[in-house]
Motif scaffolding. Structure first.
Motif, short mmCIF file in Angstrom:
data_model
loop_
_atom_site.label_atom_id
_atom_site.label_comp_id
_atom_site.label_asym_id
_atom_site.label_seq_id
_atom_site.Cartn_x
_atom_site.Cartn_y
_atom_site.Cartn_z
N LEU A 90 -14.16 3.62 -5.92
CA LEU A 90 -12.97 2.88 -6.32
C LEU A 90 -12.65 1.83 -5.26
O LEU A 90 -12.75 2.10 -4.06
CB LEU A 90 -11.78 3.82 -6.48
N ILE A 91 -12.28 0.63 -5.71
CA ILE A 91 -11.84 -0.41 -4.79
C ILE A 91 -10.59 -1.08 -5.35
O ILE A 91 -10.50 -1.33 -6.56
CB ILE A 91 -12.96 -1.45 -4.54
N ILE A 92 -9.61 -1.32 -4.49
CA ILE A 92 -8.33 -1.89 -4.89
C ILE A 92 -7.98 -3.02 -3.92
O ILE A 92 -8.01 -2.84 -2.70
CB ILE A 92 -7.20 -0.83 -4.85
N LEU A 93 -7.68 -4.19 -4.48
CA LEU A 93 -7.12 -5.30 -3.69
C LEU A 93 -5.66 -5.45 -4.11
O LEU A 93 -5.37 -5.68 -5.28
CB LEU A 93 -7.88 -6.59 -3.97
N THR A 94 -4.77 -5.29 -3.16
CA THR A 94 -3.35 -5.31 -3.51
C THR A 94 -2.52 -5.92 -2.39
O THR A 94 -3.05 -6.42 -1.40
CB THR A 94 -2.88 -3.88 -3.87
N SER A 95 -1.22 -5.86 -2.56
CA SER A 95 -0.28 -6.47 -1.61
C SER A 95 -0.21 -5.66 -0.32
O SER A 95 -0.58 -4.49 -0.27
CB SER A 95 1.10 -6.58 -2.25
N ARG A 96 0.33 -6.31 0.71
CA ARG A 96 0.50 -5.64 2.00
C ARG A 96 1.80 -6.11 2.64
O ARG A 96 2.07 -7.30 2.72
CB ARG A 96 -0.67 -5.96 2.93
N ARG A 97 2.58 -5.13 3.09
CA ARG A 97 3.79 -5.44 3.83
C ARG A 97 3.41 -5.86 5.24
O ARG A 97 2.64 -5.18 5.91
CB ARG A 97 4.72 -4.23 3.84
N LEU A 98 3.96 -6.96 5.69
CA LEU A 98 3.55 -7.55 6.95
C LEU A 98 3.83 -6.66 8.15
O LEU A 98 3.04 -6.56 9.08
CB LEU A 98 4.23 -8.91 7.13
N THR A 99 4.97 -5.97 8.15
CA THR A 99 5.32 -5.09 9.27
C THR A 99 5.87 -3.78 8.75
O THR A 99 6.38 -3.71 7.62
CB THR A 99 6.39 -5.73 10.19
N PRO A 100 5.80 -2.70 9.54
CA PRO A 100 6.35 -1.42 9.11
C PRO A 100 7.85 -1.29 9.39
O PRO A 100 8.42 -0.23 9.19
CB PRO A 100 5.55 -0.42 9.95
N LEU A 101 8.49 -2.34 9.88
CA LEU A 101 9.89 -2.28 10.26
C LEU A 101 10.78 -1.98 9.07
O LEU A 101 10.48 -2.34 7.92
CB LEU A 101 10.32 -3.59 10.92
N TYR B 47 7.49 -6.78 -8.50
CA TYR B 47 6.34 -6.90 -7.60
C TYR B 47 6.52 -5.93 -6.44
O TYR B 47 7.49 -6.01 -5.70
CB TYR B 47 6.25 -8.34 -7.09
N THR B 48 5.55 -5.01 -6.27
CA THR B 48 5.63 -4.01 -5.21
C THR B 48 4.81 -4.46 -4.00
O THR B 48 3.67 -4.89 -4.14
CB THR B 48 5.09 -2.66 -5.70
N VAL B 49 5.42 -4.35 -2.82
CA VAL B 49 4.72 -4.65 -1.57
C VAL B 49 4.41 -3.33 -0.87
O VAL B 49 5.32 -2.58 -0.50
CB VAL B 49 5.57 -5.55 -0.66
N PHE B 50 3.13 -3.02 -0.68
CA PHE B 50 2.71 -1.72 -0.15
C PHE B 50 2.56 -1.76 1.36
O PHE B 50 2.09 -2.74 1.94
CB PHE B 50 1.38 -1.29 -0.76
N GLY B 51 2.94 -0.65 2.00
CA GLY B 51 2.72 -0.50 3.42
C GLY B 51 1.27 -0.23 3.74
O GLY B 51 0.46 0.06 2.85
N ASP B 52 0.92 -0.30 5.02
CA ASP B 52 -0.48 -0.18 5.44
C ASP B 52 -1.11 1.16 5.08
O ASP B 52 -2.31 1.23 4.84
CB ASP B 52 -0.59 -0.40 6.95
N ARG B 53 -0.33 2.23 5.08
CA ARG B 53 -0.92 3.55 4.85
C ARG B 53 -0.66 4.10 3.45
O ARG B 53 -1.14 5.18 3.12
CB ARG B 53 -0.37 4.54 5.89
N GLU B 54 0.06 3.38 2.63
CA GLU B 54 0.41 3.91 1.31
C GLU B 54 -0.81 4.04 0.39
O GLU B 54 -1.01 5.08 -0.24
CB GLU B 54 1.46 3.02 0.65
N VAL B 55 -1.61 3.01 0.31
CA VAL B 55 -2.74 3.04 -0.63
C VAL B 55 -3.87 3.89 -0.09
O VAL B 55 -4.47 4.68 -0.83
CB VAL B 55 -3.21 1.60 -0.95
N THR B 56 -4.18 3.76 1.20
CA THR B 56 -5.22 4.64 1.77
C THR B 56 -4.79 6.10 1.67
O THR B 56 -5.60 6.99 1.38
CB THR B 56 -5.49 4.28 3.24
#
Length: 273
Positions: free
Chosen positions: A208-219, A235-244
């Motif tokens: 499986l491969i997913i290209l999606t949004s990324r939140r710039l900072t975890p703040l 439109y959902t902006v995902f954090g760095d660890r949400e999709v993984t």
């Protein structure tokens, strides 16, 4: 007018064999296999309305995607569209265009839009392979059909487009060797249910491969801003660890990620049974 099974093209017949509940009289009147029928009465989000418009499919492949996505990936430093598609084929275990080692894989492109990624995946599949592009938008699928050469005119895998629900996928369990979802997860009302569906239709050992949004900072302020965007636009902006994390929670191994300024590429492999 519906098309009888006798008249059904070979690629569509192959897709019908993958469905949980194949229609007795498949509707191919628009050139794609329509499993949804008349449009449902619903209130789409702002982002979904844009994707389902009649204008966007006309500019999506030449303007919207290369400009918007490449900027989000950090152009000119980030990968362009061709590099992105080559990575998708690599991470999914496919070959590269013209290669003699391209597998006869069965591949699903979820929320395929006008079929630009679908066609790129087909270039990595051998002649006996099949790539299915699924989307709910008739305008996007009409563009996909118009831009896709007829089956049998290339040495790539067959392509068949399906109008269906990307969150509640209409396919049987364990039917695909690879699943791709580029530029769509952030539009779904329930993205994690969509990931569940992609996992369900993958065979053991499938990728499986997913290209999606990324939140710039975890703040915290960034999280609040992302939630406000989701409520206002869908439109959902995902954090760095949400999709993984979502892939790891569903049993995927070899989970990997590439981070770009405003997007992320995430992939993983289901264990063999």
């Amino acid at each position: 007018m519906n098309v009888s099974m006798v008249q059904t093209p070979s690629a569509a017949r192959r897709v019908l064999d993958l469905l949980r509940d194949p229609p007795a009289d498949p509707d191919l009147s628009a050139g794609y296999l329509d499993l949804l029928g008349p449009a449902e009465e619903r209130a789409p989000s702002l982002a979904q309305s844009v994707m389902e418009s009649t204008f966007l499919p006309q500019i999506y492949e030449k303007v919207w995607r290369p400009v918007g996505f490449n900027l989000a990936k950090g152009w000119p430093i980030g990968p362009d569209t061709a590099a992105e598609q080559a990575t998708a084929r690599d991470w999914l275990g496919l070959g590269q265009p013209g290669g003699a080692d391209r597998p006869a894989a069965t591949v699903l492109d979820v929320a395929c839009g006008p079929g630009n990624v679908t066609r790129a995946l087909a270039e990595g599949v051998g002649e006996d392979g099949l790539v299915v592009g699924l989307d709910a938008s008739p305008t996007m699928l009409a563009r996909a059909e118009a831009d896709t050469p007829p089956t049998g005119t290339s040495h790539n895998g067959d392509i068949c487009y399906v109008r269906g629900n990307a969150v509640d996928l209409p396919f049987r369990d364990a039917t695909f060797d690879a699943v791709c979802c580029f530029g769509a997860l952030y539009l779904f009302d329930d993205p994690w249910k969509a990931v569940d569906g992609m996992t369900r239709v993958l065979r053991p050992g499938g990728r499986l491969i997913i290209l999606t949004s990324r939140r710039l900072t975890p703040l915290y302020a960034s999280k609040v801003g992302g939630e406000l965007i989701r409520r206002a636009t869908g439109y959902t902006v995902f954090g760095d660890r949400e999709v993984t994390g979502a892939l790891a929670d569903r049993g995927f191994t070899a989970v990997r990620r590439r981070r770009y300024p405003l997007m992320q590429l995430v992939g993983g492999t289901l264990p063999n049974a």
